[in-house]
Design an enzyme around this catalytic site. Structure first.
Site, PDB file in Angstrom:
ATOM      1  N   THR A 278       0.606  -1.413   0.052  1.00 23.08           N
ATOM      2  CA  THR A 278       0.595   0.083  -0.307  1.00 23.08           C
ATOM      3  C   THR A 278       0.412   1.428   0.277  1.00 23.08           C
ATOM      4  O   THR A 278       0.151   2.077  -0.461  1.00 23.08           O
ATOM      5  CB  THR A 278      -1.175  -0.450   1.231  1.00 23.08           C
ATOM      6  OG1 THR A 278      -1.692  -1.066   0.750  1.00 23.08           O
ATOM      7  CG2 THR A 278      -1.597   1.035   1.329  1.00 23.08           C
TER       8      THR A 278
ATOM      9  N   SER B 246      -7.328  -0.931  -6.073  1.00 25.03           N
ATOM     10  CA  SER B 246      -6.500  -1.218  -5.640  1.00 25.03           C
ATOM     11  C   SER B 246      -5.279  -1.424  -5.207  1.00 25.03           C
ATOM     12  O   SER B 246      -4.541  -1.349  -6.053  1.00 25.03           O
ATOM     13  CB  SER B 246      -7.713  -2.227  -4.698  1.00 25.03           C
ATOM     14  OG  SER B 246      -7.126  -3.082  -3.761  1.00 25.03           O
ATOM     15  N   THR B 247      -4.171  -0.920  -4.432  1.00 20.09           N
ATOM     16  CA  THR B 247      -3.156  -1.786  -3.856  1.00 20.09           C
ATOM     17  C   THR B 247      -2.762  -3.059  -4.591  1.00 20.09           C
ATOM     18  O   THR B 247      -2.161  -3.792  -5.039  1.00 20.09           O
ATOM     19  CB  THR B 247      -2.751  -1.266  -2.349  1.00 20.09           C
ATOM     20  OG1 THR B 247      -2.557   0.070  -2.421  1.00 20.09           O
ATOM     21  CG2 THR B 247      -1.377  -2.412  -2.629  1.00 20.09           C
ATOM     22  N   ASN B 248      -3.633  -3.814  -4.151  1.00 14.51           N
ATOM     23  CA  ASN B 248      -3.879  -5.749  -4.306  1.00 14.51           C
ATOM     24  C   ASN B 248      -3.995  -5.388  -5.567  1.00 14.51           C
ATOM     25  O   ASN B 248      -4.008  -6.939  -6.357  1.00 14.51           O
ATOM     26  CB  ASN B 248      -5.155  -6.345  -3.526  1.00 14.51           C
ATOM     27  CG  ASN B 248      -5.027  -5.770  -2.220  1.00 14.51           C
ATOM     28  OD1 ASN B 248      -4.439  -4.883  -1.507  1.00 14.51           O
ATOM     29  ND2 ASN B 248      -6.816  -5.983  -1.585  1.00 14.51           N
TER      30      ASN B 248
ATOM     31  N   THR C  30      35.360 -38.246 -13.026  1.00 15.11           N
ATOM     32  CA  THR C  30      34.235 -38.146 -13.507  1.00 15.11           C
ATOM     33  C   THR C  30      34.759 -38.480 -11.377  1.00 15.11           C
ATOM     34  O   THR C  30      35.796 -39.298 -11.030  1.00 15.11           O
ATOM     35  CB  THR C  30      33.245 -39.636 -13.723  1.00 15.11           C
ATOM     36  OG1 THR C  30      34.057 -40.858 -13.164  1.00 15.11           O
ATOM     37  CG2 THR C  30      32.928 -39.297 -15.048  1.00 15.11           C
TER      38      THR C  30
ATOM     39  N   SER D 172      46.871 -11.353  -2.320  1.00 12.17           N
ATOM     40  CA  SER D 172      47.446 -11.465  -0.887  1.00 12.17           C
ATOM     41  C   SER D 172      47.735 -10.355  -0.801  1.00 12.17           C
ATOM     42  O   SER D 172      48.690  -9.828  -1.392  1.00 12.17           O
ATOM     43  CB  SER D 172      48.279 -13.078  -0.976  1.00 12.17           C
ATOM     44  OG  SER D 172      48.286 -12.641   0.940  1.00 12.17           O
ATOM     45  N   SER D 173      47.613 -10.321   0.683  1.00 15.55           N
ATOM     46  CA  SER D 173      48.453  -9.393   1.088  1.00 15.55           C
ATOM     47  C   SER D 173      49.536  -9.684   2.186  1.00 15.55           C
ATOM     48  O   SER D 173      50.556  -9.085   2.316  1.00 15.55           O
ATOM     49  CB  SER D 173      47.406  -8.769   1.861  1.00 15.55           C
ATOM     50  OG  SER D 173      46.775  -9.689   3.427  1.00 15.55           O
TER      51      SER D 173
ATOM     52  N   LYS E 131      50.995 -14.274  -6.000  1.00 15.71           N
ATOM     53  CA  LYS E 131      49.398 -14.876  -5.661  1.00 15.71           C
ATOM     54  C   LYS E 131      48.331 -14.794  -6.319  1.00 15.71           C
ATOM     55  O   LYS E 131      48.220 -12.766  -6.107  1.00 15.71           O
ATOM     56  CB  LYS E 131      48.703 -15.414  -4.542  1.00 15.71           C
ATOM     57  CG  LYS E 131      47.662 -16.246  -4.143  1.00 15.71           C
ATOM     58  CD  LYS E 131      47.409 -16.788  -2.345  1.00 15.71           C
ATOM     59  CE  LYS E 131      46.701 -17.741  -2.190  1.00 15.71           C
ATOM     60  NZ  LYS E 131      45.705 -17.731  -2.731  1.00 15.71           N
TER      61      LYS E 131
END
Length: 477
Positions: free
Chosen positions: A104, A143-145, A190, A321-322, A327
């Site tokens: 609504t 209507s909102t509906n 697999t 990476s830090s 990497k």
């Protein structure tokens, strides 16, 4: 400090001061106060705002055609709706996307913005609702509906086809790689164990086919989304609407939106049933699951570069990476994985919200809308990111792929029709135990000649169905 001038607006709770600089009114302002939930206003979903404007424009046209709305009022509403569809007033749609009241607040936000802009077009001031009222005129026969679920369907229909376009873009990227790698032999697996040879091109073609299948499933879901309940008003009985309104407003909405919407055959059922949203959400989950599986494969095939599979290389996008120099991480597949996790969770939210509806209305469509819009938008972005920032730049480590095929005991499977399952098993076991090659052992045991073996182990033979003569005889081309 100076403050905006205000105007006094009234609702069933009483009077409220509304900033005179805004187009929304008292109902919207109360919703903003009541639902500070996500911090995401409905303005973040322009397809929804555009859909609301289309519906209000269609309703004004229909009501004017039926003689219910004075032409000057209808014309002003239509003009305001066109401006909203052009994006000129998006910042006025301020209610939180998650809200109580079955949508609504969203509907009233639209009614008030359209009414106040239409009043300006008529030469009046904002808030002069005696001339043009949000409920009496903008919301006439509605209507909102029926407005809110119809707006959600119109908005998601557009989003579905943009997602289909993004998936086709990603599919084309995989197909290009399939063509590029069509002669690159590798081992299929697999259960993460060596299986039989295939080409890297076949592997990438599979990803293209998976996407194409789900493009079709999305188009099927879009057909269900076309069915609307506009004209149902409150619960589907059409109370307060003209008998000819439902068909007429549907025709106008189809013309305005370009979407072939149709009126549901039973408006009471359509007002309470969220099945089309559940169906769509399920297909979005299906897309997400497949995309995530593909990204899992890309991360696994590119793992390493020395200690993993190392069969393909993903384009480097940033330092990984830090602490570990050099990497590089598979950040693009990782982000698409996370999008998929979100979509799968959104599907659960949609399922629970649809199930929680009671009697003639589902009050939880706002969270359905929020979940669907996020899923569609994020999947679309994920497809473009994966195609442009990852798949297009993938390269094959041909030397490593050739070595894996040469050393794999999986080659023994290809020899079954020629040396028999028992002999192939013995060769495979000895190759695994000793580290020797399958081809070497087959020749040593005299199970095949060099010419026969070379013929069988050609890439085109290893990766496609073929007809065979009797066991241990030459292969039929």
């Amino acid at each position: 400090m100076p403050t905006d001038k205000t105007r006094i607006e009234h609702d069933l709770l009483g009077d409220l001061e509304v900033p005179d600089s805004v187009y929304y009114g008292v109902h919207t302002l109360r919703a903003v106060e009541n639902f500070p939930v996500t911090g995401t206003p409905i303005a973040q979903y322009p397809d929804l705002i555009g859909a609301l404007a289309m519906i209000k424009q269609a309703a004004a046209r229909a009501n004017a055609e039926l003689g219910l709305l004075p032409p000057p009022v209808a014309d002003a509403i239509v003009a305001a709706c066109r401006e909203i569809r052009d994006g000129r007033l998006n910042d006025q749609f301020v209610v939180d996307v998650i809200q109580g009241g079955a949508g609504t607040s969203t509907n009233m936000n639209a009614n008030e913005v359209i009414a106040n802009r239409a009043l300006e077009i008529m030469g009046a001031k904002r808030g002069e609702y005696k001339r043009l009222h949000p409920n009496e005129h903008v919301n006439m026969s509605q209507s909102t509906n029926d407005v809110y679920p119809t707006a959600l369907k119109v908005a998601t229909y557009a989003g579905i086809y943009r997602l289909v376009d993004a998936m086709a873009h990603l599919r084309a990227a995989f197909q290009r790689k399939s063509d590029e790698f069509r002669d690159v032999l590798k081992m299929g697996r697999t259960q993460l164990q060596d299986a039989v040879p295939m080409t890297l091109g076949q592997e990438f073609a599979t990803y293209a086919v998976m996407l194409e299948e789900d493009e079709d499933r999305l188009k099927e879901a879009a057909q269900l989304i076309r069915e609307i309940n506009l004209g149902a008003t409150a619960i589907g009985t059409g109370i307060n609407a003209h008998p000819g309104y439902a068909a007429l407003v549907c025709r106008h909405l189809a013309e305005i939106s370009g979407i072939p919407v149709i009126t549901a055959p039973n408006l009471i059922e359509a007002t309470q049933d969220c099945g089309a949203f559940v169906q769509l959400s399920g297909v979005l989950k299906r897309v997400a699951v497949k995309l995530s599986k593909v990204c899992n494969d890309l991360r696994l095939l590119s793992s390493g570069p020395r200690a993993g599979f190392g069969e393909i290389n993903l384009p480097a996008r940033q330092a990984g990476s830090s602490i570990m120099p050099g990497k590089v991480n598979p950040v693009i597949p990782e982000v698409v994985n996370q999008i998929a996790f979100e979509v799968i969770g959104n599907d659960m939210t949609v399922s629970l919200a649809a199930e929680a509806g009671q009697l003639q209305l589902n009050a939880f469509e706002p969270i359905i809308a929020h979940s669907l819009f996020k899923s569609i938008t994020h999947l679309r972005q994920g497809c473009y990111i994966l195609a442009d920032k990852c798949v297009d730049g993938i390269t094959a480590n041909k030397g490593r792929l050739e070595a894996i095929v040469r050393d794999s005991i999986g080659i023994a499977t290809a020899l079954n029709p020629f040396i028999g399952y028992a002999n192939a098993t013995e060769v495979a076991v000895e190759a695994h135990r000793t580290g020797r090659g399958v081809a070497e052992l087959v020749l040593e045991r005299g199970l095949m000649s060099e010419e026969e073996l070379a013929d069988v182990l050609r890439p085109d033979v290893l990766t496609h169905p073929r007809l065979f003569k009797a066991r241990s005889e030459a292969f039929v081309q």
